[in-house]
Design a protein around this motif. Structure first.
Motif, PDB file in Angstrom:
ATOM      1  N   PHE A 261    -115.878 -25.209  11.339  1.00 54.97           N
ATOM      2  CA  PHE A 261    -115.077 -24.163  10.707  1.00 54.97           C
ATOM      3  C   PHE A 261    -115.809 -22.839  10.891  1.00 54.97           C
ATOM      4  CE2 PHE A 261    -113.160 -21.497   7.538  1.00 54.97           C
ATOM      5  CZ  PHE A 261    -111.851 -21.955   7.423  1.00 54.97           C
ATOM      6  N   SER A 262    -115.305 -22.011  11.819  1.00 54.33           N
ATOM      7  CA  SER A 262    -115.977 -20.772  12.188  1.00 54.33           C
ATOM      8  C   SER A 262    -115.993 -19.760  11.039  1.00 54.33           C
ATOM      9  CB  SER A 262    -115.283 -20.145  13.402  1.00 54.33           C
ATOM     10  OG  SER A 262    -115.784 -18.850  13.661  1.00 54.33           O
ATOM     11  N   LEU A 263    -117.098 -19.052  10.895  1.00 54.53           N
ATOM     12  CA  LEU A 263    -117.190 -17.982   9.903  1.00 54.53           C
ATOM     13  C   LEU A 263    -116.163 -16.891  10.184  1.00 54.53           C
ATOM     14  CD1 LEU A 263    -118.650 -16.547   7.531  1.00 54.53           C
ATOM     15  CD2 LEU A 263    -120.223 -15.586   9.231  1.00 54.53           C
ATOM     16  N   LYS A 264    -115.802 -16.721  11.436  1.00 53.81           N
ATOM     17  CA  LYS A 264    -114.851 -15.675  11.809  1.00 53.81           C
ATOM     18  C   LYS A 264    -113.513 -15.847  11.085  1.00 53.81           C
ATOM     19  CE  LYS A 264    -112.739 -13.554  15.919  1.00 53.81           C
ATOM     20  NZ  LYS A 264    -112.535 -13.684  17.379  1.00 53.81           N
ATOM     21  N   LYS A 265    -113.141 -17.085  10.750  1.00 51.29           N
ATOM     22  CA  LYS A 265    -111.892 -17.333  10.036  1.00 51.29           C
ATOM     23  C   LYS A 265    -111.942 -16.841   8.591  1.00 51.29           C
ATOM     24  CE  LYS A 265    -110.861 -21.546  12.689  1.00 51.29           C
ATOM     25  NZ  LYS A 265    -110.639 -23.018  12.594  1.00 51.29           N
ATOM     26  N   ALA A 266    -113.174 -16.590   8.088  1.00 45.12           N
ATOM     27  CA  ALA A 266    -113.328 -16.222   6.681  1.00 45.12           C
ATOM     28  C   ALA A 266    -114.045 -14.888   6.521  1.00 45.12           C
ATOM     29  CB  ALA A 266    -114.110 -17.310   5.950  1.00 45.12           C
ATOM     30  N   LEU A 267    -114.047 -14.065   7.585  1.00 44.30           N
ATOM     31  CA  LEU A 267    -114.783 -12.797   7.541  1.00 44.30           C
ATOM     32  C   LEU A 267    -113.890 -11.642   7.960  1.00 44.30           C
ATOM     33  CD1 LEU A 267    -117.640 -11.352   7.329  1.00 44.30           C
ATOM     34  CD2 LEU A 267    -117.732 -11.624   9.819  1.00 44.30           C
ATOM     35  N   VAL A 268    -113.959 -10.559   7.195  1.00 48.53           N
ATOM     36  CA  VAL A 268    -113.362  -9.289   7.616  1.00 48.53           C
ATOM     37  C   VAL A 268    -114.447  -8.235   7.495  1.00 48.53           C
ATOM     38  CG1 VAL A 268    -111.022  -9.912   6.944  1.00 48.53           C
ATOM     39  CG2 VAL A 268    -112.496  -8.757   5.297  1.00 48.53           C
ATOM     40  N   THR A 269    -114.308  -7.163   8.261  1.00 48.15           N
ATOM     41  CA  THR A 269    -115.313  -6.103   8.251  1.00 48.15           C
ATOM     42  C   THR A 269    -114.657  -4.760   7.989  1.00 48.15           C
ATOM     43  OG1 THR A 269    -115.154  -5.869  10.664  1.00 48.15           O
ATOM     44  CG2 THR A 269    -116.853  -7.338   9.807  1.00 48.15           C
TER      45      THR A 269
ATOM     46  N   VAL B  97    -105.080 -22.634  -0.902  1.00 52.75           N
ATOM     47  CA  VAL B  97    -106.106 -23.678  -0.793  1.00 52.75           C
ATOM     48  C   VAL B  97    -105.708 -24.801   0.151  1.00 52.75           C
ATOM     49  CG1 VAL B  97    -107.062 -23.181  -3.061  1.00 52.75           C
ATOM     50  CG2 VAL B  97    -105.181 -24.817  -2.859  1.00 52.75           C
ATOM     51  N   GLY B  98    -104.432 -24.955   0.387  1.00 52.66           N
ATOM     52  CA  GLY B  98    -103.988 -26.024   1.275  1.00 52.66           C
ATOM     53  C   GLY B  98    -104.376 -25.804   2.718  1.00 52.66           C
ATOM     54  N   ARG B  99    -104.770 -24.579   3.081  1.00 47.96           N
ATOM     55  CA  ARG B  99    -105.145 -24.276   4.458  1.00 47.96           C
ATOM     56  C   ARG B  99    -106.607 -24.563   4.741  1.00 47.96           C
ATOM     57  NH1 ARG B  99    -102.971 -18.291   5.733  1.00 47.96           N
ATOM     58  NH2 ARG B  99    -104.066 -18.803   7.663  1.00 47.96           N
ATOM     59  N   TRP B 100    -107.347 -25.013   3.723  1.00 49.11           N
ATOM     60  CA  TRP B 100    -108.790 -25.177   3.872  1.00 49.11           C
ATOM     61  C   TRP B 100    -109.168 -26.655   3.940  1.00 49.11           C
ATOM     62  CZ3 TRP B 100    -112.189 -20.928   3.997  1.00 49.11           C
ATOM     63  CH2 TRP B 100    -111.579 -19.697   3.814  1.00 49.11           C
ATOM     64  N   PRO B 101    -110.265 -26.967   4.634  1.00 51.64           N
ATOM     65  CA  PRO B 101    -110.742 -28.359   4.649  1.00 51.64           C
ATOM     66  C   PRO B 101    -111.042 -28.842   3.225  1.00 51.64           C
ATOM     67  CG  PRO B 101    -111.875 -27.049   6.318  1.00 51.64           C
ATOM     68  CD  PRO B 101    -111.089 -26.090   5.481  1.00 51.64           C
ATOM     69  N   GLU B 102    -110.837 -30.103   2.969  1.00 49.68           N
ATOM     70  CA  GLU B 102    -111.027 -30.641   1.618  1.00 49.68           C
ATOM     71  C   GLU B 102    -112.462 -30.495   1.124  1.00 49.68           C
ATOM     72  OE1 GLU B 102    -109.640 -34.580   1.213  1.00 49.68           O
ATOM     73  OE2 GLU B 102    -107.541 -34.104   1.672  1.00 49.68           O
ATOM     74  N   ASP B 103    -113.427 -30.568   2.041  1.00 50.37           N
ATOM     75  CA  ASP B 103    -114.833 -30.523   1.635  1.00 50.37           C
ATOM     76  C   ASP B 103    -115.397 -29.098   1.617  1.00 50.37           C
ATOM     77  OD1 ASP B 103    -114.649 -30.187   4.347  1.00 50.37           O
ATOM     78  OD2 ASP B 103    -116.441 -31.371   4.819  1.00 50.37           O
TER      79      ASP B 103
END
Length: 457
Positions: free
Chosen positions: A201-209, A232-238
């Motif tokens: 799961f790339s950090l780029k998916k969760a980062l804005v600048t 929350v449904g778009r995120w991995p369960e763990d």
């Protein structure tokens, strides 16, 4: 009321001046932010106390019986701690025989003056940079927003590793003559593809600048990020949904009415909001000498069913200027960097590259030994590539010199040399010229100055 000095044999007792008393309260009691010059003065007083074997007599309110006793009676005292891992600690003496401090005394709260301590930071696993774990993260305040305990000045919060990893991946802690064709904000976002919150799961998916010249676009990206976290449904369960914003900020202030902290983003008109006090590297100075900062905000749901994404964690590191994300640890380092950049531009024949190590560097051949120079200058001398460590010496107290005397010989085991830029009040111009001359002598002829901190090398 003011603090007092008392000798260990109790033969000497005198009140401090109001200025010295207020300075020690601010620095060692944590009553308010202090400037870097004030920190140097506080450290000098501390060194004098250790040399002269003096204690500090506290002025906190105690019971009426004790206040009526002579000054030589047992009182609430503070001792300059010897041989501490963190220099500059005034420690409350144990009781008995020392009288306990008042429960509201700032010195009784365990604060220590440690703003000149550079935290050690091991390079994190860049495939596991997730900051937010299981719910809940902390205790709720009276108005319902989340509050986390503040990290000590000498320990960096985990979110700092995300910021430093992004800066390193984008090469924003390096300066060479080629420059860059994109903004630091875009570079950081693109290069975050190399990093992961969790494997796969790339950090780029969760980062804005944040770009200082694109406020509207930056705010839209933050809004979109919060919507993504809330889904929350778009995120991995763990993986707990979480996201981050990086950009340059000028400072922050507490907003008691709204029970939050308002942050001023460089060149933006709209304030951004955080639910907990930002952790500032080295402390937040009263004179604003360390701003601007390269900052990271961490967004998450405070509770699984809260529905509202908040800025829960944050970290701010001083940076070179509003257009450059290159991190520095202080305004003194910023001044050192200006000289390095000037030398780089005025001597292109040496192909000088400037970098700042963000994580501890292991020393080859020495088990469990590492160091972290303030800057590293790489240059060409003939057919060879040479690296020299640059150290900004911002303090003059004995503990600081002793600590540098342990780390500087290690740097010589890693680099070809070490050049120091010292700061002493009243000698700024002279020492700036000395630093530049010693740097050029090393670049041109390999001359290593015989600094006291290298005596053990």
């Amino acid at each position: 009321m003011v603090l007092s000095f008392i000798s260990s044999d109790r033969c000497s007792h005198r009140e401090m001046s109001k200025g010295v008393s207020n300075l020690l309260k601010a620095y060692y009691g944590g009553t308010k932010p202090v400037s870097e010059n004030q920190t140097m003065l506080a450290q000098r007083v501390f060194g004098w106390m250790k040399t002269k074997e003096h204690y500090v007599v506290c002025d906190c309110e105690r019971d009426e019986e004790l206040k009526s006793k002579p000054a030589t009676h047992e009182e609430a005292r503070l001792s300059p701690l010897r041989g501490a891992a963190l220099p500059g600690i005034l420690r409350a003496l144990p009781k008995p025989p020392n009288v306990g401090h008042h429960e509201d005394c700032d010195f009784a709260k365990g604060h220590s003056g440690a703003s000149n301590v550079v935290p050690r930071l091991q390079k994190p696993d860049q495939k596991n940079l997730a900051v937010f774990g299981a719910y809940p993260l902390g205790q709720m305040s009276q108005q319902g927003t989340l509050r986390r305990p503040r990290s000590p000045a000498h320990k960096l919060p985990s979110i700092s590793q995300v910021l430093f990893s992004v800066i390193e991946a984008a090469g924003l802690n390096r300066i060479d003559l080629s420059g860059s064709t994109v903004t630091p904000a875009l570079d950081a976002y693109l290069k975050s593809e190399k990093l992961s919150l969790v494997p796969g799961f790339s950090l780029k998916k969760a980062l804005v600048t944040g770009d200082r010249d694109d406020e509207i676009g930056g705010i839209r990206r933050i809004i979109t990020l919060k919507k993504t976290i809330a889904d929350v449904g778009r995120w991995p369960e763990d993986l707990r949904p979480q996201g981050f914003w990086c950009g340059v900020v000028s400072g922050f202030r507490a907003n008691a009415k709204e029970d939050r902290y308002d942050v001023t983003v460089s060149n933006w008109t709209r304030l951004q909001h955080l639910e907990s006090r930002p952790h500032v590297f080295g402390g937040y100075t009263a004179d604003g000498a360390r701003q601007p900062y390269i900052a990271i905000f961490g967004y998450a749901l405070p509770a699984k069913d809260s529905g509202r994404v908040l800025g829960i964690r944050s970290f701010m590191q001083p940076c070179f200027d509003h257009d450059c994300w290159f991190p520095v640890d202080s305004d003194y380092e910023r001044q050192t960097l200006r000289i390095l950049i000037d030398v780089q531009r005025s001597h292109p024949q040496y192909n000088i590259r400037i970098s700042k190590p963000l994580f501890d560097t292991p020393i080859p051949g020495i088990s469990k030994a590492s160091c972290k120079a303030d800057f590293v200058v790489n240059f060409a001398r003939g057919e060879s590539d040479v690296e020299v460590a640059i150290e900004t010496m911002g303090y003059t107290d004995q503990d600081y010199e002793e600590r540098k005397g342990r780390t500087h010989p290690l740097m010589l085991a890693l680099y070809k040399g070490l050049i120091q830029h010292r700061f002493v009040p009243g000698r700024k111009s002279e020492l700036r010229r000395t630093f530049r001359a010693e740097l050029m002598a090393f670049i041109e002829r390999g001359e290593q100055p015989a600094y006291p901190t290298l005596a053990g090398a």
